[in-house]
Design a protein around this motif. Structure first.
Motif, PDB file in Angstrom:
ATOM      1  N   GLU A   1      18.108   1.486  -6.700  1.00 21.49           N
ATOM      2  CA  GLU A   1      18.627   1.546  -5.331  1.00 21.49           C
ATOM      3  C   GLU A   1      18.513   0.191  -4.646  1.00 21.49           C
ATOM      4  OE1 GLU A   1      18.451   5.045  -1.939  1.00 21.49           O
ATOM      5  OE2 GLU A   1      16.762   4.786  -3.303  1.00 21.49           O
ATOM      6  N   TRP A   2      17.410  -0.514  -4.905  1.00 18.82           N
ATOM      7  CA  TRP A   2      17.207  -1.808  -4.264  1.00 18.82           C
ATOM      8  C   TRP A   2      18.258  -2.816  -4.718  1.00 18.82           C
ATOM      9  CZ3 TRP A   2      15.971  -6.931  -5.216  1.00 18.82           C
ATOM     10  CH2 TRP A   2      15.430  -7.643  -4.152  1.00 18.82           C
TER      11      TRP A   2
ATOM     12  N   PRO B   1      11.060  -1.488   1.016  1.00 20.54           N
ATOM     13  CA  PRO B   1       9.817  -1.282   0.267  1.00 20.54           C
ATOM     14  C   PRO B   1       9.758   0.065  -0.463  1.00 20.54           C
ATOM     15  CG  PRO B   1       9.383  -2.026   2.518  1.00 20.54           C
ATOM     16  CD  PRO B   1      10.818  -1.663   2.448  1.00 20.54           C
ATOM     17  N   TYR B   2      10.551   1.032  -0.018  1.00 19.90           N
ATOM     18  CA  TYR B   2      10.426   2.392  -0.546  1.00 19.90           C
ATOM     19  C   TYR B   2      11.532   2.750  -1.530  1.00 19.90           C
ATOM     20  CZ  TYR B   2       7.804   2.233   3.805  1.00 19.90           C
ATOM     21  OH  TYR B   2       6.959   1.847   4.804  1.00 19.90           O
TER      22      TYR B   2
ATOM     23  N   GLY C   1       7.521  -4.540   3.677  1.00 18.93           N
ATOM     24  CA  GLY C   1       6.460  -3.740   4.269  1.00 18.93           C
ATOM     25  C   GLY C   1       5.387  -4.595   4.916  1.00 18.93           C
ATOM     26  N   TYR C   2       4.293  -3.936   5.325  1.00 16.06           N
ATOM     27  CA  TYR C   2       3.177  -4.627   5.971  1.00 16.06           C
ATOM     28  C   TYR C   2       2.061  -4.891   4.959  1.00 16.06           C
ATOM     29  CZ  TYR C   2       5.403  -3.593  10.441  1.00 16.06           C
ATOM     30  OH  TYR C   2       6.282  -3.528  11.483  1.00 16.06           O
ATOM     31  N   SER C   3       0.999  -5.529   5.424  1.00 16.76           N
ATOM     32  CA  SER C   3      -0.065  -5.992   4.529  1.00 16.76           C
ATOM     33  C   SER C   3      -0.766  -4.842   3.807  1.00 16.76           C
ATOM     34  CB  SER C   3      -1.093  -6.800   5.328  1.00 16.76           C
ATOM     35  OG  SER C   3      -1.636  -6.015   6.389  1.00 16.76           O
ATOM     36  N   ALA C   4      -0.930  -3.690   4.458  1.00 21.61           N
ATOM     37  CA  ALA C   4      -1.576  -2.559   3.797  1.00 21.61           C
ATOM     38  C   ALA C   4      -0.737  -2.042   2.636  1.00 21.61           C
ATOM     39  CB  ALA C   4      -1.840  -1.436   4.805  1.00 21.61           C
ATOM     40  N   PHE C   5       0.569  -2.173   2.735  1.00 24.70           N
ATOM     41  CA  PHE C   5       1.463  -1.711   1.664  1.00 24.70           C
ATOM     42  C   PHE C   5       1.436  -2.657   0.472  1.00 24.70           C
ATOM     43  CE2 PHE C   5       5.596  -0.965  -0.335  1.00 24.70           C
ATOM     44  CZ  PHE C   5       5.631   0.427  -0.377  1.00 24.70           C
ATOM     45  N   HIS C   6       1.203  -3.937   0.713  1.00 20.40           N
ATOM     46  CA  HIS C   6       1.211  -4.924  -0.366  1.00 20.40           C
ATOM     47  C   HIS C   6       0.077  -4.684  -1.363  1.00 20.40           C
ATOM     48  CE1 HIS C   6       3.153  -7.741   2.811  1.00 20.40           C
ATOM     49  NE2 HIS C   6       3.996  -6.815   2.374  1.00 20.40           N
TER      50      HIS C   6
ATOM     51  N   HIS D   1       1.375  -1.711  -3.463  1.00 15.41           N
ATOM     52  CA  HIS D   1       2.617  -1.985  -4.197  1.00 15.41           C
ATOM     53  C   HIS D   1       2.899  -3.492  -4.173  1.00 15.41           C
ATOM     54  CE1 HIS D   1       3.629   2.303  -4.438  1.00 15.41           C
ATOM     55  NE2 HIS D   1       3.241   2.395  -3.173  1.00 15.41           N
ATOM     56  N   PRO D   2       2.201  -4.270  -4.940  1.00 19.62           N
ATOM     57  CA  PRO D   2       2.459  -5.726  -4.944  1.00 19.62           C
ATOM     58  C   PRO D   2       3.805  -6.083  -5.551  1.00 19.62           C
ATOM     59  CG  PRO D   2       0.902  -5.136  -6.665  1.00 19.62           C
ATOM     60  CD  PRO D   2       1.109  -3.898  -5.859  1.00 19.62           C
ATOM     61  N   GLU D   3       4.435  -5.137  -6.259  1.00 14.88           N
ATOM     62  CA  GLU D   3       5.720  -5.449  -6.896  1.00 14.88           C
ATOM     63  C   GLU D   3       6.832  -5.686  -5.878  1.00 14.88           C
ATOM     64  OE1 GLU D   3       5.458  -1.001  -6.451  1.00 14.88           O
ATOM     65  OE2 GLU D   3       4.138  -2.606  -7.161  1.00 14.88           O
ATOM     66  N   VAL D   4       6.689  -5.156  -4.650  1.00 16.36           N
ATOM     67  CA  VAL D   4       7.747  -5.357  -3.663  1.00 16.36           C
ATOM     68  C   VAL D   4       7.848  -6.832  -3.282  1.00 16.36           C
ATOM     69  CG1 VAL D   4       7.561  -2.997  -2.787  1.00 16.36           C
ATOM     70  CG2 VAL D   4       6.220  -4.824  -1.717  1.00 16.36           C
TER      71      VAL D   4
END
Length: 468
Positions: free
Chosen positions: A59-60, A53-54, A94-99, A102-105
């Motif tokens: 890099e991804w 996610p980061y 990542g987890y739900s708070a990260f989505h 950053h919805p692009e992940v």
């Protein structure tokens, strides 16, 4: 493994070496251990990356390319014949708070690996894949809503096939629940972190009890497979429709906190008979451990240290310079000399001259001739004699023989001490010369060993790394 794993710069040599040997170990394990089983289906239970996610887009995609190379997805080994199914993990999206931030992940993940909630069948068994990272999210979160809608859609059906639930985050279990004999680390208890103002989960070790109970009651699986923990754990969940076993699988990588990497073989088939209700025979599992790569490297280091010590302390003249070897050699030579002397006496006795003698009755007899012994000589250098006359050296002669030449004494003394009584550096120089000679011999031997082994090592290394 990536730049987030060890906190090293992306361009550092240490990180590149760690990534290479970690990737190589997983590639060897996949090609040499897993593929020979000729599986019909491959399942990845999440965490394909470490800092997914980061990572930046560049890099991804680099990590994605490594992932495909490790598991031979660019070769004609798996893609045409073996279906591959993926399960999203918290290190991937990542987890739900990260989505929410950053919805692009999520879109990036789904573009390469497909949907995060889906179902497929194998061997008349239905496998249900759910995105566990969203199940305990905020109620107004659209990702959480879509995941639960998918699960409820499956529960309303009347499929006769048994179900296997695939969730990256394990189901809830009470603290200090035993994990079985195959776990190598201590048990991890529940830990949940939530974002401020009920914005979702930022971390959790297990799903909540309410979510776990609802999943089991809606899907009624015969088996649950999970990951996330990096170590083995087998627990049994009591439900109104019977006990459900859950296997939490350890990591396949030897650099993710588990010294005992593993994978699991799963056999899914029809029931034994049309009237059979024995669900244990519908889905069978077998945990398989991979070689302990850390122990192998430790063994290599020990062998290298022993090799260097042997090169340093090995006698210059070989084993013959060791006292016990000389004693053993002297003993063997004395035994051989004793045996040889006895054999020679026997041969001399058999090869002597004999004379034929007839007695008065006319009978013949063989009589050995007598051999005259040569006169013995006196080995004493101080006496010579003939008859009764003996010549002995005088006292003056003995004095001259015992006293060494004064020039010799002076020369010997000058090799040890100087005029003022101080020690000279000749013994020290000799010792330094011996040390340098030994050091040069060790370096020379190491160079020879490296010249023989390095090319072979590089051939074996890249034989497993290059695409087939």
């Amino acid at each position: 493994m990536d730049s987030t794993s060890l906190g090293l710069p992306p361009s550092s040599i240490a990180l590149q070496a760690a990534e290479f040997y970690t990737d190589l170990n997983m590639r060897r394990s996949f090609q040499s251990v897993i593929l020979p089983f000729k599986p019909d289906v491959l399942l990845f239970l999440g965490d394909h990356f470490d800092g997914g996610p980061y990572m930046s887009a560049e890099e991804w995609h680099e990590s994605l390319s490594r992932f495909k190379h490790i598991f031979s997805m660019n070769e004609h080994i798996t893609t045409p014949n073996i279906p591959i199914y993926y399960l999203s993990g918290n290190h991937d999206i990542g987890y739900s708070a990260f989505h929410k931030i950053h919805p692009e992940v999520i879109s990036r993940y789904e573009k390469e690996f497909g949907s995060r909630n889906y179902q497929f069948s194998a061997g008349k068994v239905d496998f249900v894949v759910v995105d566990a990272q969203t199940l305990d999210g905020a109620k107004q979160n659209k990702e959480r809503t879509s995941s639960w809608e998918f699960i409820k859609t499956l529960s309303s059906g009347n499929e006769s096939n048994p179900k296997v639930l695939l969730t990256h985050i394990p189901l809830y279990r009470p603290d200090n629940t035993p994990c079985g004999q195959y776990r190598s680390s201590s048990v991890i208890n529940q830990r949940v972190s939530r974002a401020a103002m009920d914005q979702g989960i930022t971390y959790q070790n297990y799903l909540s009890k309410e979510t776990s109970d609802l999943l089991l009651s809606l899907l009624k699986p015969v088996l649950v497979l999970s990951g996330h923990d990096h170590d083995q754990c087998t627990v049994v969940h009591p439900t109104p429709f019977g006990q459900v076993m859950e296997h939490t699988l350890g990591t396949i990588s030897w650099q993710q906190g588990n010294l005992y990497p593993s994978f699991m073989l799963l056999s899914a088939g029809p029931k034994l008979s049309p009237n059979s209700t024995d669900i244990e025979h519908e889905v069978l599992t077998n945990l398989c451990f991979l070689p302990k790569q850390t122990h192998i490297y430790i063994w290599y280091i020990c062998q290298f240290v022993v090799t260097i010590l042997l090169l340093i302390f090995w006698p210059t003249n070989g084993l013959r310079s060791l006292p016990y070897v000389n004693a053993f050699g002297s003993f063997m030579r004395s035994v051989a000399a004793e045996l040889f002397s006895r054999t020679k006496e026997k041969v001399d006795e058999e090869d002597g001259d004999y004379e034929m003698v007839w007695d008065a009755e006319g009978s013949m007899h063989l009589v050995k001739k007598a051999v005259a012994k040569p006169p013995s000589t006196n080995s004493d250098p101080r006496t010579t004699g003939r008859g009764n006359v003996v010549a002995r050296p005088t006292a003056t002669a003995r004095k001259h023989q015992l006293e060494p030449d004064s020039s010799v004494l002076v020369e010997m003394s000058s090799a040890v001490t100087s005029e003022d009584g101080g020690k000279l550096s000749r013994p020290t120089n000799l010792r330094i010369r011996k040390v340098l000679q030994r050091l040069f011999r060790v370096i020379q031997s190491v160079v020879v060993i490296a010249a023989l082994n390095a090319p072979l090592y590089m051939m074996l290394l890249f034989k497993d790394w290059i695409d087939r």
